[in-house]
Every structure is written in structure tokens, then in C-alpha cells.
Scaffold this motif. Sequence first.
Motif, short mmCIF file in Angstrom:
data_model
loop_
_atom_site.label_atom_id
_atom_site.label_comp_id
_atom_site.label_asym_id
_atom_site.label_seq_id
_atom_site.Cartn_x
_atom_site.Cartn_y
_atom_site.Cartn_z
N GLY A 120 0.79 -1.22 0.00
CA GLY A 120 0.00 0.00 0.00
C GLY A 120 0.82 1.27 0.00
N CYS A 121 1.89 1.29 -0.76
CA CYS A 121 2.80 2.45 -0.76
C CYS A 121 2.23 3.64 -1.54
CB CYS A 121 4.15 2.06 -1.33
SG CYS A 121 4.10 1.64 -3.08
N ASN A 122 1.24 3.41 -2.38
CA ASN A 122 0.58 4.46 -3.17
C ASN A 122 1.39 4.95 -4.36
OD1 ASN A 122 -1.97 4.77 -2.20
ND2 ASN A 122 -1.65 6.81 -1.37
N LYS A 123 2.55 4.41 -4.63
CA LYS A 123 3.36 4.90 -5.75
C LYS A 123 2.70 4.60 -7.09
CE LYS A 123 7.72 4.78 -3.32
NZ LYS A 123 9.07 4.24 -3.25
N CYS A 124 2.05 3.45 -7.19
CA CYS A 124 1.41 3.07 -8.45
C CYS A 124 0.19 3.94 -8.76
CB CYS A 124 1.02 1.60 -8.43
SG CYS A 124 -0.09 1.15 -7.08
N SER A 132 -6.86 3.71 -12.95
CA SER A 132 -7.45 2.38 -12.85
C SER A 132 -7.05 1.66 -11.57
CB SER A 132 -7.08 1.53 -14.06
OG SER A 132 -5.71 1.25 -14.06
N ILE A 133 -6.14 2.25 -10.79
CA ILE A 133 -5.70 1.63 -9.54
C ILE A 133 -6.41 2.31 -8.38
CG2 ILE A 133 -3.74 1.10 -8.07
CD1 ILE A 133 -1.98 1.32 -10.58
N ILE A 134 -7.02 1.48 -7.53
CA ILE A 134 -7.71 2.04 -6.37
C ILE A 134 -7.11 1.44 -5.10
CG2 ILE A 134 -9.87 2.57 -7.54
CD1 ILE A 134 -11.01 -0.03 -6.42
N ILE A 143 -6.62 -3.21 -9.19
CA ILE A 143 -6.73 -2.56 -10.49
C ILE A 143 -8.08 -2.87 -11.10
CG2 ILE A 143 -5.79 -2.50 -12.85
CD1 ILE A 143 -3.06 -3.06 -11.66
N ILE A 144 -8.74 -1.82 -11.59
CA ILE A 144 -10.00 -1.99 -12.32
C ILE A 144 -9.61 -2.33 -13.75
CG2 ILE A 144 -12.16 -0.91 -13.02
CD1 ILE A 144 -11.76 1.03 -10.64
#
Length: 170
Positions: A120-124, A132-134, A143-144
Motif C-alpha cells: 500500500g505504498c501508493n506509488k502506483c 485504474s488503480i484504487i 486494479i480496475i
Amino acid sequence: MLILKTVFFFGCLTFFLSLILIYISEKYVIYSNILIDSIDNLLPQSQCGQCQYVSCYSYAKAIILNGEKINKCIPGGMSIIKNISNFLNVDVVKDQHFEDNNIIIDYRIIAWINEDHCVGCNKCIHVCPVDSIIGSKNLTHTIISDFCTGCKLCIEVCPTDCIKLRKVEI
């Protein structure tokens, strides 16, 4: 009297600055190509680079000026190819999906997160051009797949290497 002088001063200042802006806008006119802008508006604007161009605008520019193939936008899919072909009044080759070095691609590539390894680092989330990433910080992300374009930007920044690419048939 001071208020009238202030209003007069700012009125004159505004007038002269508007004259300068008018002069500059006429002297330094930026001409744009309507065809390039129209093709650019048809593209998905994900700036993913899968077409081998830096941006959707540069791909649209290559289509118009260099005669580039219209079937290189993988995220846009067949609908974008058909829209561009209708706009340019060119034929789509049969019902082929995408052509890459004479190989017909009948799948999409999307990213997938192994949630067991995600920290859960939030970099992506910050590098995804199509959101598309939640997920939240310090929580698992996902990823949606309907929105993912497979641009691979999230893979490069993932510190735990938990994002992989998967093929999904069209």
C-alpha cells in the motif's frame, strides 16, 4: 478625489495592458492543424506510449504528417481504429484487431496486483494515467481491469514487484 485618481490609473493601466496583449496575440499566432487536433480528440488521452509515441498528440501528428498506421492505439481498441478510419475515410483491414509486425493481436494486456505482496505504498496510484488503480495508503491496492491500458508505468515504480501484466482476450 483619491478614489477617482486610483480608478483612472487602473483603468488606463488595464487599457494599455490589453493593447499589449492584443499586439502579442497577433504577432505570435500559434497555428494548429485541425486534422491533427481532431485525431487527437478521438484518441483516449492515456499517454501510455504503447503506440511508440510519447503522447496521443504526437501519435495523431504522425498519422497526419507521416502516414503512420491508425491501428497502433492498443488502449483505444477497435472502436478508436474505426472512429479514426471513418474520420479519415480509409478502410480498416478486415476485422483485425491490431497489427504489430504483421502479427494480429487479439488480446489486451492489463496490469494485475498480487494483493498478498502489496504494502500500500501508493506509488502506483500516482503514476497511473487512467486512474485504474484504487486503494489507500498502507492498504492493499487493486486494479480496475476495464480501465487499465497496460502502459506498464505502475510496474516500474512498485517497490515490492507485486504488479504483473496479464493477457485478456478481446
